[in-house]
Design an enzyme around this catalytic site. Sequence first.
Site, short mmCIF file in Angstrom:
data_model
loop_
_atom_site.label_atom_id
_atom_site.label_comp_id
_atom_site.label_asym_id
_atom_site.label_seq_id
_atom_site.Cartn_x
_atom_site.Cartn_y
_atom_site.Cartn_z
N ALA A 189 9.51 14.11 -5.89
CA ALA A 189 9.59 14.97 -7.07
C ALA A 189 8.95 14.21 -8.23
CB ALA A 189 11.05 15.26 -7.39
N THR A 201 11.56 9.94 -11.87
CA THR A 201 10.76 9.07 -12.75
C THR A 201 9.96 8.00 -12.01
OG1 THR A 201 12.80 7.81 -13.05
CG2 THR A 201 12.19 9.33 -14.79
N ALA A 227 2.75 3.10 -5.09
CA ALA A 227 2.36 2.24 -6.21
C ALA A 227 1.03 1.54 -5.93
CB ALA A 227 3.45 1.21 -6.49
N VAL A 273 8.11 6.77 -2.37
CA VAL A 273 8.86 7.23 -3.54
C VAL A 273 8.16 8.38 -4.23
CG1 VAL A 273 9.85 4.99 -4.03
CG2 VAL A 273 7.75 5.69 -5.21
N LYS A 307 6.53 22.69 -9.91
CA LYS A 307 7.88 22.31 -10.33
C LYS A 307 8.03 22.51 -11.83
CE LYS A 307 10.91 18.32 -10.90
NZ LYS A 307 11.16 16.90 -10.66
N GLY A 318 0.80 -1.23 0.00
CA GLY A 318 0.00 0.00 0.00
C GLY A 318 0.82 1.27 0.00
#
Lengths: 517, 486
Positions: free
Chosen positions: A52, A345, A17, A49, A80, A14
């Site tokens: 940015a 990414t 992703a 993760v 950004k 959880g």
Amino acid sequence: MLSASIKKITIVGGGTAGWMTAAALARFFPKEHYQIQLVESDAIGTVGVGEATVPHIRHFNNMLGIDEQEFIQATQATYKLGIKFENWGAIGDAYIHPFGSHGYELGGIAFHHYWIKLQQENRVLPFDQFSMAVVAAQAGKFSYPSSDLSSPLSSFTYAFHINASAYARYLRQYAEAKGIVRIEGKINQVALNNEGEVDSLTLESGQKIDGDFFIDCSGFSGLLIERALKTGYENWSQWLLCDRAVAVPSESAGTLKLYTRSIARDCGWQWQIPLQNRTGNGYVYSSQLLSEDAAYQTLLSNLNGAPLAEPNFLRFTPGRRLQSWNKNCVSIGLASGFLEPLESTSIYLIQVAILKLLEFFPQTTHSPVKQNEFNRQIKNEYEKIRDFIVLHYHLNRRTDSELWKHCAHMELPVELERKKQLFYTSGHVEKYQHGLFMEPSWLAVYLGQGNAPVHYDERVDSVDVGSLTHHLAGMAKQLGQYTETMPAINLDFYNSPSSALGVYQKASMSLYGGGRR
Amino acid sequence: MNSPLKKIVVVGGGVIAWWTVVFLKKNDPKLDITLLHNTVIDAFVETPEPDFSYLLKLIGFSSQDLIKYVDGNFCCAQAYFGWAHDVENYFHSADVSNLDYDITPYSQWLLKLKLAKDDVKADDYFLASAAARVGKITFAENQKILSAGLSFDVDRFIQLLMSCAQALNVNVLNDELEQVRLTATGEIESLLTASNENITGDFFIDVTGSDSKLLGSGLHIEYDSWKQYLPCNRKRYLKSKPRSERLIPFSAVQLGSLGWVKNRPLRAQLVAEFIYHDSALAFVGSQDATLELFSNSKAYAFFPGARKKTWHKNCLALGEAAVTFDNFSHSSLYVAAVSLQRFIEFWPNSTGINLMDGEFNRLMAIEFQAIRDFHCLHYVLAKKADTPFGKLLKEVNLPESLRYRMELFGACGVSPADESTLINTAQWSNLFLGFGFWPKTYSGMLSHVTVAELELWSNKIKTNIKSTIENSPDYTRYMAALISAR
């Protein structure tokens, strides 16, 4: 069990992703046809993760019908416009890789060919000064891109710095409201059926959880895709030497930047991500060159404000899962592969896997054609990004540490070597249709941190150098003038509910915005 | 220019050779360009893609010029008759507008609709072809013609290019090529002509047709035959007067028992082209109407395939010297013009020549493969009747790249994520669906969309098309006005 139809989907994990996947499935899969559940444990931390991001996250939010202002409030997001790379080409160098293009085509010839010619004669500003996004970001200014394709304001787009854990929480609410069932618990055991597919999971509590199709969002451990299904992993450490990171948030200090900072250090690089209420920091490094403690000390001595939490130490192996989709299991996020966050990414790779999973979602467990194309496309996404990240390490003139000397001379992936050769012998960027980073990004890095190429499109030579110099100076000046009209962005700006920006536009799956190429 | 290329020699005599010299000279007036004009190639009609208008503009012409001076006529669609199993005819639109429902492509939502409704037709959703069917023409907002190809008389276009070349001081030499002389490093040094002239140059462009006298015979670059994928090898032409005063804004291809016929209407003439395999001649004297109709026309041999490289050392091949295919869709002039434009982008500089040709050849090979597969797909999907041609079609092999594409589209209506080419995803989808090749499943993103919602969407598009067409001018009258306008 061959070709059983899919009714029950089980998501494992959880983090960012897991909840992005759950939210997307909740949005597109009707409750009447699919039963979707997500298993996670409060006891297991998430990496969180993707603080940015790249502009594609707006498309994901659009797709889910999430209001952008609400998203900004919920995730403490800031705007950004790009990433500033410091000390990468050489110590003291800096450039911004923007979410936008540079200059515009003249007489059917791409802008950068003119720039290279003038640069050889020292008659032109740095390449990034021809990007609207860069000039605005440096001035601390921001506005929504324009839809008037003749305006420089159409030549960029934007992303966000976010609190990724808050984003996951927000998406959890979204998904649960749409009927996704969350199951709390640690997974103890994964059982396979006779075909070697995932059959069920057993939690520590003894509860058994089944499913027709499983989505592995368990992070680095790859609980289903690797530990249970033994899919295999392609290791990319020969090109990407960093295998550790230490992360710590700190108090905000100074003005809010409109870009992520990536500062090259002796044994890796440091990130700085400005959120509304704090700054995210981390040091990505190679364990062969630096100890955990030394890395943490380096990070601490390079914070702009006081640390707000204990450090989080991460270990990873750069590379990708040989098959992101294996049997009746698709891996998404870190379970599917790891690329360091140099170009922000991580969330993009999650998003693209979700989109392709939706596109290729199997009606039955045995769908080899869809599985094959899904894996082919995911492999392509990872490899294209890998090569682009490797380029950053490779194009350096630093001689101050082992890492940089090694990277400058290492043997490159074949495709990357071909791209580099083409660029340095002709000024051409190899074109491709599928992949995140296109010509503007490759140019930003080649011309931002590499040696300038000797060659360019020689048709440029027929233009008078004096008038060309004048014309380019005018182009840069115009960007400055447009910047003056844009609102300045500071913390108060995010706090005031009525935005001076007007109405945001529909997002696209582009890194650069629409016009002025 | 510091370019090492100052003198370019072009060899050939067809429309592509004339296009090449004019295009190069327009691009850089300082270039010294010689055309060794020998092979005279019979020319009839070309129908370049909509994008051709952009290239035309680069040499100073507009579509309107071609309409006025070389019998030009818009081609907004290609109609297929007798090709698909359960579709009587199918109009492949030159217009590929975005028909995504939310973010799901047309091929997917249309499938979901078709599974629920019987009367779904693949070609109902494109403005240009829908207008063409009823003899009308539609416009984009800026009053430009909405994506249309243009058919024109090639002989007359050559005359236009010739006068252009003359005005631009292109040296034209009417002579036969006798010998290609190479340097010690295997580059072309000079060309020796029949009248013993030795023509030197920095770069040579081979437009000598399938003989490929420079790149093929001179530099020994081999040719890959595609005959196992594209079975036809002969064509014949027939020009006639238009059957009616009404102009027709589309081309038509009809599947026959010995081959297929493509009809391209110009304004003042109709050009028919019969494409077949030479084994069809065994049926001369039979009652085949097509063979009868073309019995007095000259047969031209052609050999589908592509040269392994089209740029080698200091020589570039264009036209049939580079690649040959039977012309369902792509005009050879268009493909050559695109190649030439790309070559100019990769214009050799002082040292980069070898790497540049590598990248150019890589891109062109991808392009040629896509065109080959697109043409082959016509044959693979065509109805295999119990006719000589039907039997021939059963023998057609499937290139691996096309096999994969068909498998994937058949499974879920998706195109492989490959490099971009002149044929985009929408064109592939349109051809598949138009020929009745429907996928088995649609995207998961449509799971929550009801058939009723898709019906609304479908009706919205059709209604829009209908009202746009109602407000669009009659094609014949529109063209008359265009020609009389200054």
